[in-house]
Scaffold this active site. Sequence first.
Site, short mmCIF file in Angstrom:
data_model
loop_
_atom_site.label_atom_id
_atom_site.label_comp_id
_atom_site.label_asym_id
_atom_site.label_seq_id
_atom_site.Cartn_x
_atom_site.Cartn_y
_atom_site.Cartn_z
N HIS A 134 0.91 -1.21 0.04
CA HIS A 134 -0.05 0.08 0.10
C HIS A 134 0.82 1.23 -0.12
O HIS A 134 2.10 1.09 0.28
CB HIS A 134 -0.90 0.07 1.30
CG HIS A 134 -1.77 -1.02 1.32
ND1 HIS A 134 -3.05 -0.85 0.43
CD2 HIS A 134 -2.18 -2.35 1.77
CE1 HIS A 134 -3.98 -1.78 0.55
NE2 HIS A 134 -3.28 -2.70 1.42
N LYS A 572 -11.89 4.28 9.56
CA LYS A 572 -12.65 5.27 8.87
C LYS A 572 -14.24 5.61 9.03
O LYS A 572 -14.71 6.57 8.82
CB LYS A 572 -12.05 5.23 7.55
CG LYS A 572 -12.47 6.11 6.42
CD LYS A 572 -11.78 6.34 5.20
CE LYS A 572 -12.06 5.32 4.42
NZ LYS A 572 -13.31 5.30 3.79
#
Length: 915
Positions: A134, A572
């Site tokens: 990532h 999130k």
Amino acid sequence: MEKTVTEPLTLAPGLALLMSSFDRVLRSLGEDDIAATLPWRAQWSDDAGSPGSWPEGRSERCLQAHSIAFRLLAHAEENTTVQGLRRVQEDPAGESPSGSWWRAFERALTMGLTPDEIVDALRHVRVEPVLTAHPTEAKRQTVLEQHRRLYEYIVELENSMWTQTERSYIRADLEACLESLWRTGEIYLEKPELTDERRLALHFLATVFPRAVFAAVRRLQTAWLRVGLPEERVLDAMYAPRVVFGNWVGGDRDGHPGVTAETTRETLELLRSSALAELDASLATLARKLSLTARGSRHSTRLHERCDERAAALAAAGVDFARRNEGEPWRQWLNLMRACLAAPPHAGGYRDSAALLDDLDVLESSLRSVGATRLADNEVLPFRYQVRTFGFHLAELDVRQNSQFHDRAIAALLDAAGVEDGAAYESWSTQRRRVLLDRELATPRPLSRTGAAPEAAAAVLDVYETLAHYAARYGEGGLGALIVSMTRSAEDLLAVYLLARDTDLLHQGSDGSYLPLEVVPLFETIDDLRHAPQILDDYLGHPLVRRSLDYRCANGSEPVQQVMVGYSDSGKDGGIVASFWHLYRSQEALTAIGRRHGVRLRFFHGRGGAIGRGAGPTHRFIDALPLHSVGGDLRLTEQGETISQKYANRGTASHHLELLAAGVFTARIGYGDDREFTRLRPIMDRVTEYSYSAYRELVDHEGFIDFFSFATPVDAIENSRIGSRPARRTGQRSLSDLRAIPWGFAWNQARFVLPGWFGLGSGMAALKRDDPEAHAELLRSKDEGPDRWPAFHYLISNVATAFMMASLKQMRAYADLVPDVAHREAVLGLILQEHERTGALLEQIYHGPLHLQRPIVNAVLAPRLEALDPLHDHQIELLSRWRAARNDDPTEAEALTPELLLSINAIAAGLGVTG
């Protein structure tokens, strides 16, 4: 609630040498004005006072210098930690370190386990770090290699064997490395290719991990003997647990258009060829070491016979190898093993690593039969671990794809096949999907019956064909799981079987079809975690799934179903408290579902590098998992900069592997009883509801997206060149579309560190308002002692660390970048109110200011946070100029971009984390 550093800083030993060396390098290059700005000068230089102000027009070089200084601090701290662990292990009166094998074996003995029971529990230990790529690594790979060399020089300089002259040469080498680092740009000039990320993963898999794994095994051996367990069982204990590795680089397709079927094929071939090359090199080294002659040893006649048999099976190649090293049968056997490694199976070569291990058994037993036990233990055993850990593939390659991508593929196939309303498959109800899936999976007839598959489907089918061809050629070793991101229903998982049926990946057995590869749900959002038990129950009850599970446990082992849980998107989506608790509750319920189906679950934890994405001390993380959710088996992601931080050097790498394996062992033996905390679960449910509401009030507030966009450097991060993956899944400007990595990265850069702490204060304050007694009971479970609940303790500790990283001063400064005053004041007001609530709560829990009550954490953070202020000030100025130029003068914006990215890199180095 923010603490100002006023007491003298305590810096890691060794930093003075590194900083003075860096200072000397800079001054030798005529960079005196840059050297004068270096941080912590009072602690490493004869010059008293604070660092000088940044010289006019040299800010880019000042950023570079600070970035290097922060990395030198990290190296010094890393070395201090490793040396401290060594001293503790050698201290006869010392206390066993937390999370170590030593501590784990002490616990097992306290519980009354016998050596046989301990070895049996160790046999169930299997840990698998999975490397991912990532966009969290903010440093170039060339720079990472230079930092690895720097660390080696630090270790060398601590060796007392060197003379002063020799030490001066080592220091000269260190300074040459520092100069090279200074002359090398730290940021990517071009966006890195996936091949660059794959190269880095291969470096760790082929070069770093083989040494680290066996070093961790030696730690187990030392601990076993240290606690007084029987020496005659130490080899059994050493060989019992397993450490293996997984890999996503080249297989993770979720939102990454660069990962094609060809990329996956290349990655599989590269992993295999690299593994075989490393094995061949190790066999060659072993052959040089085992130069025993038949004259000098009572050699085994049986080994001679086996050499003759193997040479005949290998034909001409075997004869050639057999002629080498006459009179040295062990070396001849190793030469023949090398020949088998190089030959295809039909010509006498190994089909898989199990066959190589069988031949290694022959070698080892022969050595022991002539009394060469020392050689078997010290030379053969490390190679045995290499084969057992890395096999013929180094790491299993998972393939991940988003469930919506599979929906589009099936829609395209249905439309091409003329199925009514097939093109609208994505909008079908789950019931209608199930009817179609069950009907189609009951027949071997493919959906793509004529011509080439539509483009949307070909992207999936081509990858499955690649996996099928690899399995047909080499076997299934090296092929990992098929992971479905954003799993919303069992139909999302069964869709994979349907798509696999259109390739050779789905096999036909006597009882029906089955899939040899595992299909793994990934539950990421809060809603998905809530529905996960129902989804898994439905999925495990499907006959095709059961046949596939039975195929994979054909060797008599219990059926195992892997389930991946995501920390990033759930954080999130709902904030750290809701993410933590829904993950906990979900794992409890999922474990019970698996037990009801007679299936053991292997949880795969998708953790990131920041606290808001699931990071935290490894052994405490495992200790905080629900009881019985870790049956001795654990997978977890290692992302971005955490790979280099944990594994770049053998000492830290072996320590982290020890923490993983010893933690899983402790979870396996079930130390403690989680049932005593049953009364606290409903209380945590209420805290979570309150916390979730407060978090959603913030992120759903009018103007929040604008606030986030301006008060953090997220736009600069999205334009950075720190990873091959796009920052957004589809490019939409929404919170749901933004990946969790730039979300956390941006908040950290602006020192809000919001994903790591926001919501706990509101959750606990509401509980205290509604039920003071429950509030007090939950707080007691944080303290050390018999009432300590590892889960709550872990949550609070992580939140406290994130809170200590936040800065009110910098929050306000970055918020000033938000042009809409009304939105700025409203959103910032919510954040500051929550910051005050959370700070008051933490001071109550820790019985005083955090910087005093958590001195170890403060000792790590304080030097960094003090030195970061000028970097934040400069980044804020850069952001303002860059954003204005993007509208008015794109050429100027492009010119400012490298310095802005360098500021991001420097602040990330200072914090020790990106996203």
